[in-house]
Design a protein around this motif. Sequence first.
Motif, PDB file in Angstrom:
ATOM      1  N   THR A  29       0.962  -1.156  -0.047  1.00  0.00           N
ATOM      2  CA  THR A  29       0.208   0.226  -0.026  1.00  0.00           C
ATOM      3  C   THR A  29       0.872   0.858  -0.276  1.00  0.00           C
ATOM      4  OG1 THR A  29      -0.420   0.001   2.370  1.00  0.00           O
ATOM      5  CG2 THR A  29      -2.037  -1.055   0.836  1.00  0.00           C
ATOM      6  N   VAL A  30       1.735   1.044   0.347  1.00  0.00           N
ATOM      7  CA  VAL A  30       3.185   2.394   0.597  1.00  0.00           C
ATOM      8  C   VAL A  30       3.505   3.183  -0.475  1.00  0.00           C
ATOM      9  CG1 VAL A  30       5.256   3.338   0.890  1.00  0.00           C
ATOM     10  CG2 VAL A  30       3.736   2.197   2.608  1.00  0.00           C
ATOM     11  N   GLU A  31       3.629   1.663  -1.415  1.00  0.00           N
ATOM     12  CA  GLU A  31       4.263   1.331  -3.531  1.00  0.00           C
ATOM     13  C   GLU A  31       3.073   2.203  -4.100  1.00  0.00           C
ATOM     14  OE1 GLU A  31       6.972   1.341  -5.923  1.00  0.00           O
ATOM     15  OE2 GLU A  31       7.414   1.328  -3.382  1.00  0.00           O
ATOM     16  N   ASP A  32       1.517   1.998  -4.155  1.00  0.00           N
ATOM     17  CA  ASP A  32       0.710   2.463  -4.604  1.00  0.00           C
ATOM     18  C   ASP A  32       0.171   2.870  -4.506  1.00  0.00           C
ATOM     19  OD1 ASP A  32      -0.948   0.952  -3.032  1.00  0.00           O
ATOM     20  OD2 ASP A  32      -1.382  -0.422  -4.266  1.00  0.00           O
ATOM     21  N   ARG A  33       0.616   4.122  -3.550  1.00  0.00           N
ATOM     22  CA  ARG A  33       0.102   5.424  -3.030  1.00  0.00           C
ATOM     23  C   ARG A  33      -1.053   5.437  -3.058  1.00  0.00           C
ATOM     24  NH1 ARG A  33       4.320   9.516  -4.343  1.00  0.00           N
ATOM     25  NH2 ARG A  33       5.542   8.358  -5.871  1.00  0.00           N
ATOM     26  N   HIS A  38       2.122   7.231   3.962  1.00  0.00           N
ATOM     27  CA  HIS A  38       3.269   7.258   4.060  1.00  0.00           C
ATOM     28  C   HIS A  38       4.146   8.724   4.075  1.00  0.00           C
ATOM     29  CE1 HIS A  38       2.446   2.918   5.385  1.00  0.00           C
ATOM     30  NE2 HIS A  38       0.743   3.454   4.343  1.00  0.00           N
ATOM     31  N   TRP A  39       5.253   8.234   4.863  1.00  0.00           N
ATOM     32  CA  TRP A  39       5.894   9.686   4.384  1.00  0.00           C
ATOM     33  C   TRP A  39       7.443   9.418   3.607  1.00  0.00           C
ATOM     34  CZ3 TRP A  39       4.097  14.625   5.603  1.00  0.00           C
ATOM     35  CH2 TRP A  39       3.222  15.123   6.107  1.00  0.00           C
ATOM     36  N   GLU A  40       7.842   9.984   3.424  1.00  0.00           N
ATOM     37  CA  GLU A  40       9.480  10.080   2.857  1.00  0.00           C
ATOM     38  C   GLU A  40      10.234  11.218   3.643  1.00  0.00           C
ATOM     39  OE1 GLU A  40       9.570  10.548  -1.659  1.00  0.00           O
ATOM     40  OE2 GLU A  40       8.607   8.310  -1.705  1.00  0.00           O
ATOM     41  N   THR A  54      13.329  17.789   6.017  1.00  0.00           N
ATOM     42  CA  THR A  54      12.076  17.590   5.032  1.00  0.00           C
ATOM     43  C   THR A  54      10.990  16.497   4.968  1.00  0.00           C
ATOM     44  OG1 THR A  54      13.038  17.368   2.841  1.00  0.00           O
ATOM     45  CG2 THR A  54      12.863  19.752   3.069  1.00  0.00           C
ATOM     46  N   LEU A  55      10.201  16.670   4.591  1.00  0.00           N
ATOM     47  CA  LEU A  55       9.071  15.470   5.222  1.00  0.00           C
ATOM     48  C   LEU A  55       7.929  15.970   4.386  1.00  0.00           C
ATOM     49  CD1 LEU A  55       8.526  15.377   8.879  1.00  0.00           C
ATOM     50  CD2 LEU A  55       9.555  14.008   7.587  1.00  0.00           C
ATOM     51  N   VAL A  56       7.567  14.473   2.831  1.00  0.00           N
ATOM     52  CA  VAL A  56       6.926  14.613   1.610  1.00  0.00           C
ATOM     53  C   VAL A  56       5.756  12.930   2.149  1.00  0.00           C
ATOM     54  CG1 VAL A  56       6.072  14.988  -0.605  1.00  0.00           C
ATOM     55  CG2 VAL A  56       8.387  15.399   0.249  1.00  0.00           C
ATOM     56  N   GLU A  57       4.354  13.736   2.006  1.00  0.00           N
ATOM     57  CA  GLU A  57       3.287  11.823   2.173  1.00  0.00           C
ATOM     58  C   GLU A  57       3.119  11.906   0.380  1.00  0.00           C
ATOM     59  OE1 GLU A  57       0.418   9.526   2.565  1.00  0.00           O
ATOM     60  OE2 GLU A  57      -0.131  11.556   1.470  1.00  0.00           O
ATOM     61  N   ARG A  58       3.332  10.740   0.099  1.00  0.00           N
ATOM     62  CA  ARG A  58       3.739  10.443  -0.747  1.00  0.00           C
ATOM     63  C   ARG A  58       2.093   9.667  -1.697  1.00  0.00           C
ATOM     64  NH1 ARG A  58       6.900   6.424  -2.602  1.00  0.00           N
ATOM     65  NH2 ARG A  58       5.177   4.960  -3.583  1.00  0.00           N
ATOM     66  N   GLN A  59       0.394  10.108  -1.125  1.00  0.00           N
ATOM     67  CA  GLN A  59      -0.499  10.230  -1.545  1.00  0.00           C
ATOM     68  C   GLN A  59      -0.857  11.662  -2.149  1.00  0.00           C
ATOM     69  OE1 GLN A  59      -4.052   9.492   0.608  1.00  0.00           O
ATOM     70  NE2 GLN A  59      -4.892   8.180  -1.548  1.00  0.00           N
ATOM     71  N   SER A  94       4.150   5.501   8.036  1.00  0.00           N
ATOM     72  CA  SER A  94       5.618   4.388   8.085  1.00  0.00           C
ATOM     73  C   SER A  94       6.026   6.251   7.308  1.00  0.00           C
ATOM     74  CB  SER A  94       5.768   3.256   6.669  1.00  0.00           C
ATOM     75  OG  SER A  94       5.371   3.987   5.411  1.00  0.00           O
ATOM     76  N   LEU A  95       7.448   5.700   6.991  1.00  0.00           N
ATOM     77  CA  LEU A  95       8.335   6.769   7.362  1.00  0.00           C
ATOM     78  C   LEU A  95      10.208   6.773   5.784  1.00  0.00           C
ATOM     79  CD1 LEU A  95       9.887   9.500   6.637  1.00  0.00           C
ATOM     80  CD2 LEU A  95      10.472   9.434   8.952  1.00  0.00           C
ATOM     81  N   THR A  96       9.742   6.592   5.229  1.00  0.00           N
ATOM     82  CA  THR A  96      10.950   6.180   4.580  1.00  0.00           C
ATOM     83  C   THR A  96      12.311   6.868   3.924  1.00  0.00           C
ATOM     84  OG1 THR A  96       9.633   4.613   3.123  1.00  0.00           O
ATOM     85  CG2 THR A  96      12.289   5.157   2.371  1.00  0.00           C
TER      86      THR A  96
END
Length: 188
Positions: A29-33, A38-40, A54-59, A94-96
């Motif tokens: 679910t992280v990969e397909d947004r 789920h943050w980077e 810097t934090l970016v929410e993936r979706q 999550s955080l990547t």
Amino acid sequence: MRRSRHHTQKTEDHGRIRDAVSISERPATVEDRAVPGHWEGDLLCGSGNSQIATLVERQTRYVMLVKVDSQDSETVANALIKHVGKLPQELYKSLTWDRGTEMAGHKRFTIATDIAVYFCDPKHPWQRGSNKNTNGLLRQYLPRGIDLSVYSQAKLNAVARRLNERPGKTLGYETPAERFHQAIASTG
């Protein structure tokens, strides 16, 4: 016995993060947004040993900037722990991060926040594409070589707000702020 710096850099533990969970172990679910939360993350560095996280929410591509006073792992973990407490728990799953030693305190971060931390493969920072793209946009407001320590958290919030109010093609020309607020509404 004296050892050269070159030898020290070759030792097994130098520059490694202990017990790092690989990005390949993230849920699908992280990969397909498909699901928000789920943050980077990354550390953006400026002159004079200054930096911000810097934090970016993936979706939603929503951006948060965090003032960080030092690059050591304890300071970075403390700043992130304090900052993520401002969001609903459903929007922080999550955080990547890349393999930078500033996240060596990832276990303490996970215990304090209940947020899983995943790490990119070594020398593969593009595995955090949303964050890398955002850092590029961020350089329009915070150019390379400037002292980032002069920015207060309020000024960083203003810069993040400007980024979050920019419509994006990947979002159907909605803004990250609009998408993020929709995600908040759907969790409540």
